[in-house]
Scaffold this motif. Structure first.
Motif, PDB file in Angstrom:
ATOM      1  N   HIS A 114       8.619  -4.320   0.307  1.00 38.81           N
ATOM      2  CA  HIS A 114       8.578  -4.083   1.453  1.00 38.81           C
ATOM      3  C   HIS A 114       7.775  -2.401   1.870  1.00 38.81           C
ATOM      4  O   HIS A 114       7.170  -2.572   2.697  1.00 38.81           O
ATOM      5  N   LEU A 115       8.273  -1.495   1.166  1.00 44.65           N
ATOM      6  CA  LEU A 115       7.646  -0.324   1.027  1.00 44.65           C
ATOM      7  C   LEU A 115       5.892  -0.481   0.533  1.00 44.65           C
ATOM      8  O   LEU A 115       5.011   0.295   1.143  1.00 44.65           O
ATOM      9  N   ARG A 116       5.721  -1.109  -0.341  1.00 42.85           N
ATOM     10  CA  ARG A 116       4.558  -1.172  -0.900  1.00 42.85           C
ATOM     11  C   ARG A 116       3.609  -1.940   0.402  1.00 42.85           C
ATOM     12  O   ARG A 116       2.397  -1.658   0.694  1.00 42.85           O
ATOM     13  N   GLY A 117       4.170  -2.925   0.756  1.00 42.69           N
ATOM     14  CA  GLY A 117       3.216  -3.697   1.866  1.00 42.69           C
ATOM     15  C   GLY A 117       3.232  -2.651   3.103  1.00 42.69           C
ATOM     16  O   GLY A 117       2.153  -2.760   3.829  1.00 42.69           O
ATOM     17  N   TYR A 118       4.239  -1.970   3.436  1.00 37.66           N
ATOM     18  CA  TYR A 118       4.090  -1.124   4.655  1.00 37.66           C
ATOM     19  C   TYR A 118       3.244   0.057   4.416  1.00 37.66           C
ATOM     20  O   TYR A 118       2.414   0.503   5.265  1.00 37.66           O
ATOM     21  N   GLN A 119       3.159   0.654   3.292  1.00 37.30           N
ATOM     22  CA  GLN A 119       2.231   2.018   2.959  1.00 37.30           C
ATOM     23  C   GLN A 119       1.016   1.302   2.930  1.00 37.30           C
ATOM     24  O   GLN A 119      -0.121   1.743   3.486  1.00 37.30           O
ATOM     25  N   HIS A 120       0.506  -0.039   2.507  1.00 37.38           N
ATOM     26  CA  HIS A 120      -0.674  -0.704   2.669  1.00 37.38           C
ATOM     27  C   HIS A 120      -1.458  -0.718   4.004  1.00 37.38           C
ATOM     28  O   HIS A 120      -2.286  -0.631   4.186  1.00 37.38           O
ATOM     29  N   ARG A 121      -0.269  -1.303   4.690  1.00 36.23           N
ATOM     30  CA  ARG A 121      -0.833  -1.429   6.205  1.00 36.23           C
ATOM     31  C   ARG A 121      -1.028  -0.177   6.951  1.00 36.23           C
ATOM     32  O   ARG A 121      -1.875  -0.098   7.928  1.00 36.23           O
ATOM     33  N   ARG A 156      -4.362   3.602  -4.154  1.00 34.76           N
ATOM     34  CA  ARG A 156      -5.244   2.860  -3.263  1.00 34.76           C
ATOM     35  C   ARG A 156      -4.896   3.238  -1.876  1.00 34.76           C
ATOM     36  O   ARG A 156      -5.801   2.826  -0.935  1.00 34.76           O
ATOM     37  N   TYR A 157      -3.641   3.539  -1.652  1.00 36.64           N
ATOM     38  CA  TYR A 157      -3.077   3.295  -0.334  1.00 36.64           C
ATOM     39  C   TYR A 157      -2.529   4.976  -0.038  1.00 36.64           C
ATOM     40  O   TYR A 157      -1.928   4.957   1.146  1.00 36.64           O
ATOM     41  N   THR A 158      -2.990   5.920  -0.598  1.00 37.01           N
ATOM     42  CA  THR A 158      -2.707   7.380  -0.506  1.00 37.01           C
ATOM     43  C   THR A 158      -3.655   8.108  -0.600  1.00 37.01           C
ATOM     44  O   THR A 158      -4.518   8.124  -1.626  1.00 37.01           O
TER      45      THR A 158
END
Length: 386
Positions: A114-121, A156-158
């Motif tokens: 859930h956290l990985r998907g949220y940070q990606h979005r 890739r998302y930070t």
């Protein structure tokens, strides 16, 4: 070679809770006034599209030159609504955005996915919103050391790694190397911010995050910002500006992290940090070329000596000297005596000392090319002209 004084001042931030209407933060005009007095230009708070009063208060801070890093909720919330708010009416207040706060302690069994998907979005939405061009995205923060490995790389998302290196009442940078090490698993080769760190005064608390006295807090808070800046942390947000409410038993640490007491009276740490920021503030808003100066510290200086040379103007400098010593015993909850050490400073090439500021006692004019200082637990700032 010195570093720009503005870069150090720009590294200093504090946490606020402008939507905590049942705490001392409800007196938001006093909060704004104290932030301006302190000299801080960066705060951290949560994004809340439905919190109309909080939004007005953060816009008022922005009008005073104080912008916010927004915590962008947690999995299950509407990211698009938060990003739309920041890109619209709140744009003038936005300094940065960050992923969920300590979500590994939420109780969500599937927190990793859930956290990985949220940070990606979050990253994708911010980078695709043209109005938010240039706004950095901080990574999420975690509580457990093992959870950094479980979460794995989000490079890739930070744009920045994000840590909470509370030292538990020890010297300020006690846990910073470990936090930097485990954060490398989540944000490898990214610069790092610390969105929470600090000290609380709940002396009767039994928490693992051990308390310190107000006097020890005053010694540690300025050194925390100096240590973290020297270690390459781009920005550090102290937790927090204001004690959230009275707690006479001093058992609740959450109510005692502030630089200010809940009645807005100043703790010694507020005055010490204010003095440090004033002592190293740039003397001109115009750009100038960084120019090295010739100075030496005698070879018999204490091994725990730390130093930071900042250039405040075309011909002016602030040399901050401090020691990495403990001023507080976390077991006995008593002050630890620090024997002062003598530091001999010698300037060359036409540079001269113009004064020394002790954060507790103020500025003392001094003139000459050599200086002998007695250093204990509190930093001193040497003003230099060249």
């Amino acid at each position: 070679m010195p570093r720009r004084a503005s870069s150090f001042v720009n590294s200093v931030g504090v946490n606020v809770h402008m939507s905590y209407f049942d705490t001392a933060y409800r007196h938001w005009q006093e909060v704004r006034a104290k932030l301006v007095q302190l000299g801080v230009r960066h705060v951290r708070d949560g994004a809340c599209p439905g919190c109309v009063e909080q939004r007005q208060r953060l816009l008022a801070l922005a009008a005073a030159g104080i912008r916010a890093d927004y915590i962008m909720g947690h999995p299950g919330e509407s990211l698009s609504q938060m990003v739309k708010m920041l890109a619209g009416p709140m744009r003038s207040s936005v300094d940065a955005v960050e992923g969920p706060n300590e979500y590994d302690a939420s109780g969500d069994r599937h927190w990793v996915s859930h956290l990985r998907g949220y940070q990606h979005r979050l990253y994708r939405l911010v980078k695709r919103t043209r109005v938010l061009d240039g706004v950095p995205v901080f990574g999420p923060t975690l509580v457990s050391g093992d959870d950094f490995r479980r979460l794995a790389s989000l490079r890739r998302y930070t744009d920045f790694g994000n840590v909470h290196p509370y030292s538990g009442g020890q010297v300020p940078a006690a846990t910073l190397p470990y936090n930097r090490h485990v954060e490398e698993l989540v944000a490898p080769r990214r610069p790092v911010v610390a969105t929470e760190a600090g000290f609380h005064n709940a002396i009767a608390s039994t928490s693992g995050n051990r308390p310190v006295s107000e006097a020890a807090q005053a010694g540690y808070v300025p050194r925390m910002f100096l240590d973290f800046f020297n270690a390459g942390v781009v920005r550090t947000y102290l937790y927090e500006l204001l004690d959230e409410g009275p707690n006479r038993s001093r058992t609740d640490m959450e109510k005692h992290f502030g630089l200010l007491r809940s009645n807005f009276s100043e703790k010694p740490a507020f005055r010490a940090l204010k003095s440090l920021l004033a002592a190293v503030a740039p003397v001109t808003a115009t750009s100038f070329r960084l120019t090295p100066i010739d100075y030496t510290v005698a070879p018999d200086a204490p091994t725990d000596l730390r130093e930071l040379l900042l250039q405040t103007g075309p011909h002016s400098y602030a040399l901050v000297l401090w020691r990495n010593v403990s001023v507080w015993n976390t077991q006995t909850l008593r002050t630890e005596h620090v024997d002062p050490a003598t530091v001999q400073l010698t300037l060359g090439g036409g540079a001269r000392v113009t004064g020394v500021r002790t954060l507790a006692r103020g500025f003392v004019p001094v003139s000459g090319a050599a200086l002998s200082l007695r250093l204990a637990g509190m930093p001193r700032v040497v003003s230099i002209t060249h």
